[in-house]
Write a protein that holds these residues in place. Structure first.
Motif, PDB file in Angstrom:
ATOM      1  N   PHE A  52      38.471  40.997  15.604  1.00 42.66           N
ATOM      2  CA  PHE A  52      38.733  42.740  15.947  1.00 42.66           C
ATOM      3  C   PHE A  52      37.305  43.174  15.415  1.00 42.66           C
ATOM      4  CE2 PHE A  52      39.311  47.342  14.457  1.00 42.66           C
ATOM      5  CZ  PHE A  52      40.026  47.509  15.561  1.00 42.66           C
ATOM      6  N   ALA A  53      36.403  42.994  14.227  1.00 47.04           N
ATOM      7  CA  ALA A  53      35.362  43.528  13.943  1.00 47.04           C
ATOM      8  C   ALA A  53      34.452  43.228  14.878  1.00 47.04           C
ATOM      9  CB  ALA A  53      34.681  43.621  12.229  1.00 47.04           C
ATOM     10  N   THR A  54      34.560  41.799  15.376  1.00 46.82           N
ATOM     11  CA  THR A  54      33.623  41.581  16.192  1.00 46.82           C
ATOM     12  C   THR A  54      33.822  41.775  17.857  1.00 46.82           C
ATOM     13  OG1 THR A  54      34.168  39.409  15.021  1.00 46.82           O
ATOM     14  CG2 THR A  54      32.993  39.028  17.270  1.00 46.82           C
ATOM     15  N   CYS A  55      35.117  42.104  17.843  1.00 45.14           N
ATOM     16  CA  CYS A  55      35.294  42.519  19.506  1.00 45.14           C
ATOM     17  C   CYS A  55      34.240  44.280  18.982  1.00 45.14           C
ATOM     18  CB  CYS A  55      36.627  41.807  19.751  1.00 45.14           C
ATOM     19  SG  CYS A  55      37.105  40.234  20.061  1.00 45.14           S
ATOM     20  N   LEU A  56      35.183  44.654  18.648  1.00 48.19           N
ATOM     21  CA  LEU A  56      35.374  46.033  18.939  1.00 48.19           C
ATOM     22  C   LEU A  56      34.053  46.431  18.327  1.00 48.19           C
ATOM     23  CD1 LEU A  56      36.699  48.921  20.021  1.00 48.19           C
ATOM     24  CD2 LEU A  56      37.306  48.633  17.019  1.00 48.19           C
ATOM     25  N   GLY A  57      33.266  45.796  17.629  1.00 50.62           N
ATOM     26  CA  GLY A  57      31.474  46.219  17.529  1.00 50.62           C
ATOM     27  C   GLY A  57      30.693  45.718  18.927  1.00 50.62           C
ATOM     28  N   ALA A  58      31.238  44.634  18.730  1.00 54.61           N
ATOM     29  CA  ALA A  58      30.284  44.096  19.898  1.00 54.61           C
ATOM     30  C   ALA A  58      29.981  45.252  21.704  1.00 54.61           C
ATOM     31  CB  ALA A  58      30.844  42.739  20.390  1.00 54.61           C
ATOM     32  N   GLY A  59      31.722  45.114  22.078  1.00 56.89           N
ATOM     33  CA  GLY A  59      32.264  45.486  22.773  1.00 56.89           C
ATOM     34  C   GLY A  59      31.440  46.871  23.394  1.00 56.89           C
ATOM     35  N   LEU A  60      31.715  48.225  21.625  1.00 55.40           N
ATOM     36  CA  LEU A  60      31.159  49.731  21.740  1.00 55.40           C
ATOM     37  C   LEU A  60      29.610  49.358  21.722  1.00 55.40           C
ATOM     38  CD1 LEU A  60      33.728  51.557  19.087  1.00 55.40           C
ATOM     39  CD2 LEU A  60      33.647  51.281  21.312  1.00 55.40           C
ATOM     40  N   VAL A  61      28.625  48.603  20.639  1.00 53.00           N
ATOM     41  CA  VAL A  61      27.553  48.759  20.725  1.00 53.00           C
ATOM     42  C   VAL A  61      26.833  48.118  22.421  1.00 53.00           C
ATOM     43  CG1 VAL A  61      25.569  48.349  19.465  1.00 53.00           C
ATOM     44  CG2 VAL A  61      27.684  48.588  18.307  1.00 53.00           C
ATOM     45  N   THR A  62      27.337  47.439  22.955  1.00 57.54           N
ATOM     46  CA  THR A  62      26.804  46.913  23.624  1.00 57.54           C
ATOM     47  C   THR A  62      27.137  47.999  25.156  1.00 57.54           C
ATOM     48  OG1 THR A  62      27.055  44.185  23.063  1.00 57.54           O
ATOM     49  CG2 THR A  62      26.855  44.801  25.948  1.00 57.54           C
ATOM     50  N   ILE A  63      28.063  48.865  25.043  1.00 62.26           N
ATOM     51  CA  ILE A  63      28.310  49.597  26.514  1.00 62.26           C
ATOM     52  C   ILE A  63      27.638  50.394  25.905  1.00 62.26           C
ATOM     53  CG2 ILE A  63      29.720  50.839  26.987  1.00 62.26           C
ATOM     54  CD1 ILE A  63      32.200  49.764  26.338  1.00 62.26           C
ATOM     55  N   ALA A  64      26.850  51.552  24.723  1.00 57.22           N
ATOM     56  CA  ALA A  64      26.185  51.773  24.243  1.00 57.22           C
ATOM     57  C   ALA A  64      24.937  51.549  24.794  1.00 57.22           C
ATOM     58  CB  ALA A  64      26.374  52.109  22.496  1.00 57.22           C
ATOM     59  N   MET A  65      24.470  50.601  24.475  1.00 54.69           N
ATOM     60  CA  MET A  65      22.567  49.967  25.449  1.00 54.69           C
ATOM     61  C   MET A  65      23.524  50.189  26.630  1.00 54.69           C
ATOM     62  SD  MET A  65      20.544  48.564  24.134  1.00 54.69           S
ATOM     63  CE  MET A  65      20.837  47.726  22.841  1.00 54.69           C
ATOM     64  N   GLY A  66      23.848  50.068  27.099  1.00 55.29           N
ATOM     65  CA  GLY A  66      24.237  50.237  28.569  1.00 55.29           C
ATOM     66  C   GLY A  66      24.448  51.948  29.353  1.00 55.29           C
ATOM     67  N   LEU A  67      24.656  52.594  28.884  1.00 51.97           N
ATOM     68  CA  LEU A  67      25.265  54.038  29.241  1.00 51.97           C
ATOM     69  C   LEU A  67      23.871  54.340  28.568  1.00 51.97           C
ATOM     70  CD1 LEU A  67      28.198  54.902  28.476  1.00 51.97           C
ATOM     71  CD2 LEU A  67      27.398  54.092  30.456  1.00 51.97           C
ATOM     72  N   TYR A  68      23.297  54.343  27.673  1.00 51.38           N
ATOM     73  CA  TYR A  68      22.136  55.519  26.498  1.00 51.38           C
ATOM     74  C   TYR A  68      20.843  55.046  27.068  1.00 51.38           C
ATOM     75  CZ  TYR A  68      19.988  57.606  23.003  1.00 51.38           C
ATOM     76  OH  TYR A  68      18.605  58.238  22.476  1.00 51.38           O
ATOM     77  N   VAL A  69      20.667  53.554  27.324  1.00 52.72           N
ATOM     78  CA  VAL A  69      19.195  53.132  27.401  1.00 52.72           C
ATOM     79  C   VAL A  69      19.332  52.399  28.327  1.00 52.72           C
ATOM     80  CG1 VAL A  69      17.859  51.549  26.239  1.00 52.72           C
ATOM     81  CG2 VAL A  69      19.580  52.232  25.041  1.00 52.72           C
ATOM     82  N   ASN A  70      20.502  52.457  29.266  1.00 52.37           N
ATOM     83  CA  ASN A  70      20.358  51.539  30.650  1.00 52.37           C
ATOM     84  C   ASN A  70      19.731  50.019  30.420  1.00 52.37           C
ATOM     85  OD1 ASN A  70      20.869  51.110  33.431  1.00 52.37           O
ATOM     86  ND2 ASN A  70      19.134  52.691  34.465  1.00 52.37           N
ATOM     87  N   PHE A  71      19.766  49.520  29.522  1.00 53.34           N
ATOM     88  CA  PHE A  71      19.095  48.018  29.788  1.00 53.34           C
ATOM     89  C   PHE A  71      20.201  46.900  29.447  1.00 53.34           C
ATOM     90  CE2 PHE A  71      15.466  46.164  26.677  1.00 53.34           C
ATOM     91  CZ  PHE A  71      14.875  46.749  27.532  1.00 53.34           C
ATOM     92  N   PRO A  72      19.865  46.333  30.563  1.00 52.59           N
ATOM     93  CA  PRO A  72      20.905  44.825  30.550  1.00 52.59           C
ATOM     94  C   PRO A  72      20.935  43.315  29.273  1.00 52.59           C
ATOM     95  CG  PRO A  72      18.717  44.096  31.108  1.00 52.59           C
ATOM     96  CD  PRO A  72      18.333  45.215  31.065  1.00 52.59           C
ATOM     97  N   VAL A  73      21.224  43.928  27.962  1.00 54.41           N
ATOM     98  CA  VAL A  73      21.291  42.938  26.778  1.00 54.41           C
ATOM     99  C   VAL A  73      22.447  43.876  26.168  1.00 54.41           C
ATOM    100  CG1 VAL A  73      19.915  43.612  24.410  1.00 54.41           C
ATOM    101  CG2 VAL A  73      18.182  43.378  26.021  1.00 54.41           C
ATOM    102  N   ALA A  74      23.076  42.363  25.697  1.00 48.16           N
ATOM    103  CA  ALA A  74      24.292  42.511  24.898  1.00 48.16           C
ATOM    104  C   ALA A  74      23.876  42.432  23.574  1.00 48.16           C
ATOM    105  CB  ALA A  74      25.613  41.727  25.363  1.00 48.16           C
ATOM    106  N   LEU A  75      24.816  42.662  22.594  1.00 48.95           N
ATOM    107  CA  LEU A  75      24.814  42.401  21.626  1.00 48.95           C
ATOM    108  C   LEU A  75      26.052  42.225  20.390  1.00 48.95           C
ATOM    109  CD1 LEU A  75      23.401  46.375  22.125  1.00 48.95           C
ATOM    110  CD2 LEU A  75      22.769  45.637  19.869  1.00 48.95           C
TER     111      LEU A  75
END
Length: 454
Positions: A52-75
């Motif tokens: 649960f923590a893996t999916c939710l954490g990776a999903g939320l932080v990666t989306i934040a990277m896209g929306l806030y930074v506009n960067f094509p990097v996943a976490l």
């Protein structure tokens, strides 16, 4: 709306390319959905809670990277860091897993402070262009060796002698002598290796023909061929709704983590994450063409802030350090240039909360060829390193060789910084060295001498 959010035309891309890139990145990272719960469950944590923590954490932080930074990097929770977490929080380590989560959370707070105060961003100015190029090359070699291992095209051949007693006596832990192991080519008679080789051929032919979505097509085609070969685990497939009855959200123990005995653990998490994230962001941004001629980008500072917040968020949700993933280079290799790539990847991680059985069907042999090909795309940066100047050449060489050969991005960057500072100083070129590199050299030496090499 998407154009306004991500500036697609300015980046020379479009919606279809970005979504394809995001799917490709996710597929090359999907292994973490199974691996991370398996590793952290050795500490006594619930597999369902870690999933649960893996999916939710990776999903939320990666989306934040896209929306806030506009960067094509996943976490996602970082490999290596999760293994270190498991060792620390195992019976051998003697530290409860909730206390270890507290240590990760504190390291995230340290990163937030370092980022807000612009200290982390100083790395962009301090690290010379030659080392930045070497980092891109090293990331390429590192991601290639991951692909070679996943495909079993490269395997470790062991012939234990004096170390046998030590390894068996410690339950499988220990270091082998240099003559007791070799890296060799795998057996082409094994179905997964045969499938990976087929996938490599398909993917490289598509790349050579400049077929759009070559990496993604290669992954899907190889996965489908793996069904009759028995590599894609379709026979074991069963859809069940995940059980989230025993979550670890908010279970971290900050008081325990603040004890003096955990200072070294917090510092180790902080040190490795510092160089890992810097290396991944610089390497992937360089491949995406998002750095200027001096290797700088205004986006990296914001990306570091998202990464820092992700470390603490992941610990709060119940997983080890969330960090930028080198597999993001696979999506960049597919043409991903904006945050829409990351948003797509993050959305798939959230979707994995309920559709994980489908994503787990993708065998390692299907994703490995994409990683190998990405190595080809990234290693071209070696052309921009001045090998005629030994004070640039050796640090760069150590940077991009130690990453794959020690299986650690931070080790490569650390060696490059130390030898760059040393060689420039002894040859009368001390003024070429940014003051921060002298400080980092002392920090690196202290870390490896006082805290050990692991």
């Amino acid at each position: 709306m998407l154009e306004k959010l991500f500036h697609l035309r300015a980046k020379g891309t479009d919606v279809a390319t970005e979504i394809t890139a995001g799917i490709t990145t996710f597929m090359t990272m999907a292994y973490i959905l199974a691996v991370n719960p398996g590793i952290l469950s050795s500490t006594g944590m619930s597999k369902d809670a870690v999933f649960f923590a893996t999916c939710l954490g990776a999903g939320l932080v990666t989306i934040a990277m896209g929306l806030y930074v506009n960067f094509p990097v996943a976490l996602a929770p970082g490999m290596g860091l999760n293994a270190y977490f498991a060792v620390v929080a195992s019976q051998r380590g003697g530290i409860p897993w909730d206390v270890a989560l507290g240590a990760v959370f504190i390291s995230g707070l340290i990163f937030i402070v370092l980022t807000v105060t612009q200290v982390r961003q100083l790395l962009i100015e301090a690290v010379p262009t030659s080392l930045k190029k070497a980092i891109t090359v090293g990331i390429g070699l590192f991601i290639t060796i991951i692909g070679l291992k996943l495909s079993h095209l490269t395997v470790a051949s062991l012939h234990l002698g004096p170390s046998l007693g030590n390894v068996t006596g410690t339950g499988g832990y220990g270091q082998l002598l240099y003559f007791e192991w070799d890296l060799t080519i795998g057996s082409f008679l094994k179905p997964d290796t045969m499938l990976a080789l087929f996938g490599l051929i398909v993917t490289t032919v598509l790349m050579a023909l400049r077929v759009r979505g070559a990496l993604l097509i290669g992954i899907v085609t190889t996965t489908l061929l793996g069904i009759p070969m028995g590599v894609t685990p379709i026979a074991d497939f069963s859809f069940t709704w995940p059980a989230f009855n025993d979550l670890a959200v908010g279970s971290l123990n900050l008081r325990g983590a603040l004890e003096l005995g955990l200072v070294s653990v917090v510092l180790t998490f902080t040190f490795v994450e510092l160089f890992d994230t810097f290396g991944t962001l610089v390497g992937t941004a360089g491949r995406a063409g998002l750095l200027d001629e001096k290797g700088r980008s205004p986006q990296i500072g914001k990306a570091m802030l998202v990464d820092a917040a992700g470390v603490s968020l992941g610990a709060f949700l119940g997983t080890s350090t969330i960090t930028a993933y080198v597999e993001s280079a696979a999506g960049i290799g597919e043409g991903g240039r904006t945050g829409l790539t990351s948003v797509t990847t993050g959305a798939l991680f959230l979707l994995a909360l309920v559709l994980a059985p489908f994503f787990r069907l993708i065998p390692d042999a299907a994703t490995a060829p994409a990683l190998i090909v990405v190595g080809v795309l990234m290693i071209g940066a070696v052309r921009d390193i001045d090998f005629d100047d030994f004070t640039d050449a050796l640090p760069a060489f150590l940077t991009f060789t130690l990453m794959p050969f020690t299986y650690n991005i931070a080790n490569g960057i650390a060696a490059g910084i130390v030898f760059y500072t040393l060689l420039k100083t002894v040859t009368g070129k001390a003024r070429q060295v940014h003051w921060l590199l002298y400080l980092l050299t002392l920090l690196v030496i202290w870390r490896y001498v006082m805290l050990g090499g692991h």
